[in-house]
Enzyme design. Structure first.
Site, short mmCIF file in Angstrom:
data_model
loop_
_atom_site.label_atom_id
_atom_site.label_comp_id
_atom_site.label_asym_id
_atom_site.label_seq_id
_atom_site.Cartn_x
_atom_site.Cartn_y
_atom_site.Cartn_z
N CYS A 114 -20.26 6.62 15.94
CA CYS A 114 -20.14 6.72 17.39
C CYS A 114 -21.47 6.59 18.13
O CYS A 114 -21.48 6.43 19.34
CB CYS A 114 -19.46 8.03 17.77
SG CYS A 114 -17.78 8.19 17.08
N HIS A 247 -21.21 9.27 25.09
CA HIS A 247 -20.14 8.87 24.18
C HIS A 247 -18.88 9.63 24.56
O HIS A 247 -18.91 10.84 24.78
CB HIS A 247 -20.55 9.18 22.73
CG HIS A 247 -19.40 9.12 21.77
ND1 HIS A 247 -18.55 8.03 21.71
CD2 HIS A 247 -18.95 10.01 20.85
CE1 HIS A 247 -17.63 8.25 20.79
NE2 HIS A 247 -17.85 9.45 20.26
N ASN A 277 -11.27 8.14 22.14
CA ASN A 277 -12.58 7.95 21.51
C ASN A 277 -12.59 6.57 20.85
O ASN A 277 -11.93 6.36 19.84
CB ASN A 277 -12.81 9.05 20.48
CG ASN A 277 -14.16 8.95 19.79
OD1 ASN A 277 -14.85 7.93 19.89
ND2 ASN A 277 -14.54 9.99 19.07
#
Length: 320
Positions: A114, A247, A277
């Site tokens: 990520c 993020h 996500n």
């Protein structure tokens, strides 16, 4: 004369299929209320069968190149951040480069989960600001639906597919002010997809496994530190930040980090509610949305930050 790298175009792409929380209720023991209360997520996009990371990356790249006002032939560096590549090798960046109709210049993948886009952008900045590259294409692209255990409600509700891209060019005017990257491999088992291939067979689970509480505590801690590191390096304060683009892992991580930094919610770009996500794609997706809807304006200070499996984490401070 000092030279810098500057973002001159952004782009993104989301697959057509949308999977809502209500649809997930019929697939796994969960509820819309449970998901939203813990994650903030309402829906996520899912790639079509046969739609690969390079396909999503291609659409996002075309949008970024068009926004930059250049041609694909002007790109002399391609970096793709992905944890879900088209294949073991060649790199998704090489596949994307070919789909764009260009060749000869460097193309490679970055795998920092990520944090991948942050790592890729920092790497491209070094190429561009040093004169090794003139126009760099940096893409975060993921198809996490392919590595999801759809029977595991602790993970399958979290992730989505998508891609975001930026074009970076060399300029005398400061754009990227600094980047800050970190990793700690002692946490490698906390968030992982631990499968490996031996003699043509998959060993271990190919699905995402996660210790949620550990990830949450670590993420909030290091994301705050990464932003403060960027601010200190440039003699700035939290009040100087016009936009925080984190993020998009979980709304609680995002709001907790902003609160610790003293950044008001109205200065935080949030897309996790609609995208879920999307791992390495989340930051460039959120950036593109904020640029295209007019929130991000010339001269503003924008902080990009991410944390991912490894653990890896980092930040990039940009003057737009």
């Amino acid at each position: 004369m000092a030279m810098y790298s500057r973002i001159i175009g952004t782009g993104s792409y989301l697959p057509e299929k949308i999977l809502t929380n209500l649809e997930l209720e019929s697939m796994v023991d969960t509820s819309d209320e449970w998901i939203q209360a813990r994650t903030g997520i309402k829906q996520r996009h899912i790639a079509a069968p046969g739609q690969m990371a390079s396909d999503l990356a291609l659409e996002a790249s075309r949008n970024a190149i068009e926004a930059a006002g250049i041609q694909a032939s002007d790109i002399d560096l391609v970096i793709v951040a992905t944890t879900t590549p088209d294949m073991i090798f060649p790199s998704t960046a090489c596949i994307l480069q070919n789909k764009l109709g260009i060749s000869g210049s460097p193309a490679f993948d970055v795998q920092a989960v990520c944090s991948g886009f942050i790592y890729a952008l920092a790497t491209a900045d070094m190429f561009v600001s040093s004169g090794k590259s003139r126009n760099a294409l940096i893409v975060g692209s993921e198809v996490y639906s392919r590595i999801m255990d759809w029977n595991d409600r602790s993970t399958c509700v979290l992730f989505g597919d998508g891609a975001g891209a930026v074009v970076l060019t060399r300029d005398q005017k400061p754009g990227i002010l600094s980047s800050h990257l970190h990793a700690d491999g002692s946490y490698s088992q906390v968030l992982s997809a631990p499968a490996s291939i031996h003699s043509g067979k998959i060993q271990g689970t190919p699905f995402i496994t996660m210790e949620g509480s550990t990830v949450f505590k670590f993420a909030v801690k290091v994301l705050e530190e990464a932003v403060l590191e960027a601010l200190h390096a440039n003699d700035l304060q939290s009040s100087d930040i016009d936009w925080l683009i984190p993020h998009q892992a979980n709304i609680r991580i995002i709001t907790s980090t902003a609160k610790k930094l003293g950044i008001p919610e109205e200065k935080v770009v949030v897309t996790v509610t609609q995208h879920g996500n999307t791992s390495a794609a989340s930051v460039p997706l959120a950036l593109d949305q904020a640029v295209r809807d007019g929130r991000v304006q010339s001269g503003q200070h924008v902080v990009l930050e991410g944390v991912g499996g490894g653990f890896t984490w980092g930040s990039v401070l940009v003057r737009w």
